[in-house]
Design an enzyme around this catalytic site. Structure first.
Site, PDB file in Angstrom:
ATOM      1  N   LYS A  15      67.161  44.065  14.274  1.00  0.00           N
ATOM      2  CA  LYS A  15      66.401  44.527  15.442  1.00  0.00           C
ATOM      3  C   LYS A  15      65.685  45.843  15.179  1.00  0.00           C
ATOM      4  O   LYS A  15      64.537  46.025  15.587  1.00  0.00           O
ATOM      5  CB  LYS A  15      67.328  44.675  16.659  1.00  0.00           C
ATOM      6  CG  LYS A  15      67.933  43.374  17.150  1.00  0.00           C
ATOM      7  CD  LYS A  15      68.749  43.572  18.424  1.00  0.00           C
ATOM      8  CE  LYS A  15      69.932  44.486  18.239  1.00  0.00           C
ATOM      9  NZ  LYS A  15      70.951  43.927  17.298  1.00  0.00           N
ATOM     10  N   LYS A  37      66.108  53.227  22.347  1.00  0.00           N
ATOM     11  CA  LYS A  37      67.413  52.615  22.094  1.00  0.00           C
ATOM     12  C   LYS A  37      68.368  53.160  23.150  1.00  0.00           C
ATOM     13  O   LYS A  37      68.906  54.259  23.003  1.00  0.00           O
ATOM     14  CB  LYS A  37      67.890  52.986  20.686  1.00  0.00           C
ATOM     15  CG  LYS A  37      69.244  52.383  20.306  1.00  0.00           C
ATOM     16  CD  LYS A  37      69.116  50.945  19.855  1.00  0.00           C
ATOM     17  CE  LYS A  37      70.449  50.422  19.333  1.00  0.00           C
ATOM     18  NZ  LYS A  37      70.335  49.074  18.766  1.00  0.00           N
TER      19      LYS A  37
END
Length: 234
Positions: A15, A37
């Site tokens: 990812k 994030k």
């Protein structure tokens, strides 16, 4: 403005690599882009310096200067599921804080790329009642699914797509990451694409994340879908 999540069918599917690739290539189109994030785990210590892999990669490879406070809300030392890593440090993840941060970023940037942690059912609260999927659903943002090409990916990918569909979450496309070109992998990709009919990109196995500077997704139907959304909305 087009903003989206990068989610994985499992942990360690790449990812961060894909988030970094898309960040760079949307930046190259003149868009102001930030990755985000919400929760990262697994502090790395090298030569007495401590850092977290995900946000460090964003800053290292971004073509624009990133604002550090925009990149992350929670960082925990233990390389574990967010709920457990938070518990070990006596903390609780506030999912409303994550959603509020995403809203603020949407007002500030042309494109916000939110990177998930693990798979979509990873728990965030200590009781396991709220998952990443819940946060994605409440954010009302579409997703790009990152999956493997190897044995097992058909099942994992279809289960992830079915779970997203059950919540009415739009899937912009799929990234098949880590391809080595074997016949099994080629058939896996073909089977998934024939079934779901989504834009996609196939990324070869990169020996090092440093290779993101040399690889392009711009020729793929996935990138065309993402950038077309951006051109339409700006």
């Amino acid at each position: 403005m087009q903003h989206f999540w990068i989610v994985g069918t499992d942990t360690d599917v790449g990812k961060t690599c894909i988030t970094t690739l898309l960040m760079r290539q949307l930046q190259e189109q003149g868009l102001r882009v930030t990755p985000y994030k919400p929760v990262q785990t697994g502090e790395i210590i090298e030569q007495k310096e401590a850092y977290y892999f995900d946000t460090t990669m964003y800053e290292k490879y971004s073509l624009q200067k990133l604002t550090r406070v925009d990149l992350n809300d929670y960082s925990f030392k233990e390389p574990a599921s967010p709920h457990f890593a938070a518990r070990l440090e006596g903390q609780q993840i506030d999912t409303m804080r994550l959603l509020q941060h995403i809203k603020k970023l949407q007002q500030k940037y042309d494109a916000v790329i939110c990177e998930g942690a693990g798979g979509i059912f990873v728990p965030l609260d200590c009781n396991g009642q709220e998952t990443l999927l819940d946060v994605i659903s409440k954010s009302q943002l579409p997703v790009v699914v990152v999956t493997r090409t190897k044995l097992g990916t058909i099942n994992h990918t279809f289960l992830t797509l079915e779970a997203l569909a059950s919540r009415g979450i739009e899937v912009l496309g799929i990234v098949f990451n880590g391809d080595t070109g074997s016949k099994i992998e080629q058939n896996n990709v073909e089977m998934i694409i024939q079934h779901c009919l989504l834009p996609y990109a196939v990324v070869p196995q990169l020996n090092d994340i440093d290779q993101v500077v040399d690889y392009s997704l711009k020729h793929t139907s996935l990138f065309e879908r993402l950038y077309q959304h951006d051109k339409t909305d700006i």
